[in-house]
Write a protein that holds these residues in place. Structure first.
Motif, short mmCIF file in Angstrom:
data_model
loop_
_atom_site.label_atom_id
_atom_site.label_comp_id
_atom_site.label_asym_id
_atom_site.label_seq_id
_atom_site.Cartn_x
_atom_site.Cartn_y
_atom_site.Cartn_z
N ARG A 45 -24.50 -47.76 -62.40
CA ARG A 45 -23.72 -46.66 -61.83
C ARG A 45 -22.27 -46.71 -62.29
NH1 ARG A 45 -20.51 -46.22 -57.46
NH2 ARG A 45 -21.06 -48.33 -56.81
N VAL A 46 -21.62 -47.88 -62.19
CA VAL A 46 -20.22 -47.98 -62.59
C VAL A 46 -20.06 -47.74 -64.08
CG1 VAL A 46 -18.20 -49.49 -62.66
CG2 VAL A 46 -19.69 -49.52 -60.66
N ALA A 47 -21.02 -48.21 -64.88
CA ALA A 47 -20.97 -47.96 -66.32
C ALA A 47 -21.05 -46.47 -66.61
CB ALA A 47 -22.12 -48.70 -67.02
N ARG A 48 -21.92 -45.76 -65.87
CA ARG A 48 -22.04 -44.31 -66.07
C ARG A 48 -20.77 -43.58 -65.65
NH1 ARG A 48 -25.27 -42.47 -62.68
NH2 ARG A 48 -26.30 -44.29 -61.75
N GLN A 49 -20.07 -44.13 -64.68
CA GLN A 49 -18.82 -43.52 -64.24
C GLN A 49 -17.69 -43.74 -65.23
OE1 GLN A 49 -18.32 -45.50 -60.47
NE2 GLN A 49 -19.22 -43.82 -59.29
N LEU A 50 -17.56 -44.98 -65.72
CA LEU A 50 -16.34 -45.37 -66.43
C LEU A 50 -16.44 -45.37 -67.94
CD1 LEU A 50 -15.07 -48.23 -64.09
CD2 LEU A 50 -14.22 -45.89 -64.26
N ASN A 51 -17.58 -45.70 -68.50
CA ASN A 51 -17.65 -45.75 -69.97
C ASN A 51 -17.37 -44.39 -70.62
OD1 ASN A 51 -18.06 -48.51 -70.12
ND2 ASN A 51 -20.29 -48.35 -70.15
N PRO A 52 -17.85 -43.26 -70.06
CA PRO A 52 -17.50 -41.97 -70.67
C PRO A 52 -16.01 -41.64 -70.55
CG PRO A 52 -19.47 -41.76 -69.33
CD PRO A 52 -18.89 -43.11 -69.03
N GLU A 77 -14.50 -51.92 -71.03
CA GLU A 77 -15.89 -51.47 -71.02
C GLU A 77 -16.58 -52.01 -69.77
OE1 GLU A 77 -17.43 -53.29 -74.54
OE2 GLU A 77 -16.94 -55.31 -73.83
N VAL A 78 -17.70 -51.36 -69.45
CA VAL A 78 -18.57 -51.87 -68.39
C VAL A 78 -19.92 -52.16 -69.02
CG1 VAL A 78 -19.58 -51.48 -66.13
CG2 VAL A 78 -17.37 -50.46 -66.68
N LEU A 79 -20.34 -53.42 -68.98
CA LEU A 79 -21.61 -53.86 -69.51
C LEU A 79 -22.59 -54.06 -68.36
CD1 LEU A 79 -20.19 -56.46 -72.05
CD2 LEU A 79 -20.84 -54.09 -72.52
N VAL A 80 -23.87 -53.88 -68.62
CA VAL A 80 -24.88 -53.93 -67.57
C VAL A 80 -25.88 -55.03 -67.87
CG1 VAL A 80 -26.66 -52.63 -66.33
CG2 VAL A 80 -24.61 -51.45 -67.19
N LYS A 81 -26.07 -55.92 -66.90
CA LYS A 81 -27.05 -56.99 -67.04
C LYS A 81 -28.43 -56.38 -67.33
CE LYS A 81 -29.33 -60.55 -64.25
NZ LYS A 81 -30.60 -59.80 -64.10
N GLY A 82 -29.15 -57.01 -68.24
CA GLY A 82 -30.46 -56.50 -68.62
C GLY A 82 -30.36 -55.66 -69.88
N ARG A 83 -29.49 -54.68 -69.86
CA ARG A 83 -29.33 -53.79 -71.01
C ARG A 83 -28.38 -54.36 -72.06
NH1 ARG A 83 -26.63 -48.33 -69.42
NH2 ARG A 83 -24.70 -49.49 -69.88
N ASP A 84 -27.34 -55.05 -71.60
CA ASP A 84 -26.26 -55.49 -72.50
C ASP A 84 -26.08 -57.00 -72.53
OD1 ASP A 84 -25.49 -52.77 -73.08
OD2 ASP A 84 -24.49 -52.70 -71.12
N CYS A 85 -27.16 -57.74 -72.35
CA CYS A 85 -27.03 -59.20 -72.23
C CYS A 85 -26.37 -59.83 -73.46
CB CYS A 85 -28.39 -59.83 -71.98
SG CYS A 85 -29.03 -59.52 -70.32
N ALA A 86 -26.76 -59.40 -74.66
CA ALA A 86 -26.19 -59.98 -75.87
C ALA A 86 -24.68 -59.73 -75.95
CB ALA A 86 -26.88 -59.41 -77.10
N LYS A 87 -24.26 -58.54 -75.56
CA LYS A 87 -22.82 -58.21 -75.58
C LYS A 87 -22.06 -59.03 -74.55
CE LYS A 87 -23.30 -53.40 -77.16
NZ LYS A 87 -23.05 -51.99 -76.81
N ILE A 88 -22.67 -59.23 -73.37
CA ILE A 88 -22.01 -60.02 -72.33
C ILE A 88 -21.80 -61.45 -72.81
CG2 ILE A 88 -22.23 -60.93 -69.99
CD1 ILE A 88 -23.97 -58.38 -69.39
N VAL A 89 -22.84 -62.04 -73.37
CA VAL A 89 -22.73 -63.42 -73.86
C VAL A 89 -21.69 -63.50 -74.98
CG1 VAL A 89 -23.97 -65.30 -75.01
CG2 VAL A 89 -25.07 -64.02 -73.15
N GLU A 214 -14.65 -39.69 -62.11
CA GLU A 214 -15.86 -40.22 -61.48
C GLU A 214 -15.66 -41.66 -61.01
OE1 GLU A 214 -18.38 -38.59 -60.66
OE2 GLU A 214 -18.06 -36.74 -61.80
N GLY A 215 -14.67 -42.35 -61.56
CA GLY A 215 -14.45 -43.76 -61.21
C GLY A 215 -13.27 -43.97 -60.28
N ALA A 216 -12.82 -42.94 -59.62
CA ALA A 216 -11.62 -43.03 -58.77
C ALA A 216 -11.77 -44.09 -57.69
CB ALA A 216 -11.35 -41.67 -58.12
N VAL A 217 -10.67 -44.78 -57.40
CA VAL A 217 -10.62 -45.81 -56.36
C VAL A 217 -9.49 -45.45 -55.40
CG1 VAL A 217 -10.26 -48.26 -55.86
CG2 VAL A 217 -11.53 -47.58 -57.90
N VAL A 218 -9.78 -45.59 -54.11
CA VAL A 218 -8.79 -45.33 -53.06
C VAL A 218 -8.56 -46.61 -52.28
CG1 VAL A 218 -8.24 -43.98 -50.99
CG2 VAL A 218 -9.48 -42.91 -52.89
#
Length: 436
Positions: A45-52, A77-89, A214-218
């Protein structure tokens, strides 16, 4: 392009209102190399909000006097466990990475009932990814990392060190030894109230700015960050922007956990029982507000050592003002989540150290029992176990199944007969607050 110097696990609104804001302030004064790679462990969800949005988002600070909004640019960037494991490492193993930080909530550390690591569920958390990244660094002869927990756990740095050590010792004792020699685990105390951003918040912001974020924080204006002076290498100059680097974080941790967080949990369970939605609404309830004052000033503060009474009195006054903030819609249901993970350090530690009858905390326990029994807003990793614990018997039996030596939470607090009777009576009273 600025390099990524920090990998952060658990990039929710809290981290974006705190760590990322401090980093943004440091970078605005010319510091380089401190972009953040965020890692989401549970959803995209956060990746979908912030990466674009190229990692950009707005941070709005609200108070009764008004609001101020600024753009935060410290997130790469926002990386997602499962999908982006190689990038995270790869980020963890990069020479540019110096700090790994965490806001994964109390349950994200995967502790078992006695505080050790539950290896069966730890495989779904950050441990495997962190192990791979650290393993690459060891094999390449690279420096260690500063591994910094920013979650609400007493001595959170030591907790992280112990749990990660347990994980590594099972399958990779050589890496466990390398981590002990080369990495540091500073404890921290992080304090900022960050409600979940609502659709109304986003719509109001879009009308004011003319752009949808979409990623606004209050959040509130207040922010505090106390960090133990224990770093494995480079770090941003956070103290130039309000952070406190100290030799001992423990007194600040205790004050926050027992006073702020303890009062928050009381507000959550008592407030929900009374039909309130937000913290500032519960604070206007004449049945609840005095209990908050008593909990902070008379029950929790006397158990905090290492900070003088004047500081703690001022802190309580400041907390009351923050809870009263009508511009911050902090939902009680958000605070009520994961009670089994929060109650031990927020309430039971105070009860174990307190002298005398803690009527506010005992009322909070009564409200929590009612909250479990009703099942509304019960979002907890031990939800079924909690329901089973209070499913039969009187309050005395329920408390034994929750807090006794063989109970679900196995606490060091054992309620006496007078406390049991008081909790039973308060549960009856609190039940009437909702019209029952």
């Amino acid at each position: 392009m600025q390099e990524v110097g920090i990998v952060h696990f658990g990039l929710g609104a809290f981290a974006r209102a705190h760590l990322a804001a401090y980093n943004d302030a440091a970078m605005a004064t010319g510091e380089t190399g401190w972009m953040i790679a965020g890692v989401s462990l549970r959803s995209d969800r956060v990746a979908r909000q912030l990466n674009p949005q190229a990692g950009l988002y707005t941070l709005t600070e609200r108070s009764g006097e008004g609001q101020a909004t600024r753009v935060i640019g410290s997130l790469r960037e926002v990386l997602v466990k499962g999908r982006d494991c190689a990038k995270i490492v790869a980020r963890l193993a990069s020479p540019e990475c110096h700090v790994v930080s965490f806001t994964v909530t109390e349950k994200g550390y995967c502790r078992d009932a006695v505080g050790g690591l539950d290896h069966a569920i730890a495989v779904e958390s950050f441990y495997p990814l962190l192990t791979q990244g650290l393993g690459w660094r060891m094999a390449a002869g690279m420096p260690g990392l500063t591994l910094m927990s920013c979650d609400n756990l007493p001595e959170n740095g030591r907790v992280l060190a112990r749990l990660l050590g347990s994980w590594l010792e099972r399958d990779n004792p050589a890496l466990a030894a390398w981590v002990r020699e080369n990495c540091t685990f500073p404890s921290t105390m992080v304090d900022r109230i960050v409600p979940a951003t609502s659709d109304t918040d986003r719509a109001t912001l879009a009308a004011r700015l003319g752009v949808v974020d979409e990623g606004a924080v209050v959040t509130e204006r207040f922010s505090q960050w106390v960090i133990e002076d224990s770093f494995a290498g480079q770090r941003p100059n956070w103290e130039a922007h309000g952070a406190e680097i100290v030799t001992d974080v423990a007194p600040y941790e205790a004050a926050k956990l027992r006073m702020l967080n303890g009062a928050h949990s009381l507000l959550a369970y008592a407030g929900l029982a009374a039909g309130h939605i937000f913290v500032h609404e519960a604070m206007r309830d004449e049945r609840i507000r005095p209990l908050v004052e008593v909990l902070m000033r008379q029950e929790a503060a006397p158990t905090v050592t290492g900070l003088d009474g004047g500081f703690l009195s001022d802190y309580a006054t400041q907390l009351i003002a923050r809870f009263d903030n009508p511009a911050l819609d902090h939902r009680l249901a958000q605070i009520a989540m994961d009670g089994s993970q929060k109650v031990p350090q927020r309430w039971l530690a105070t009860l174990a150290d307190a002298r005398g009858h803690c009527i506010a905390i005992l009322t909070g326990i009564a409200a929590w029992l009612l909250h479990i029994a009703r099942g509304r807003h019960l979002d907890d990793p031990l939800a079924e176990e909690l329901r089973d614990a209070i499913s039969a018997g009187d309050v005395s039996a329920q408390l034994e199944r929750l807090f006794g030596p063989r109970g679900l939470l196995k606490s060091g607090w054992v309620p006496g007969p007078e406390e049991v009777a008081f909790i039973a009576e308060q549960r009856r009273i609190v039940r009437t607050w909702g019209g029952e």
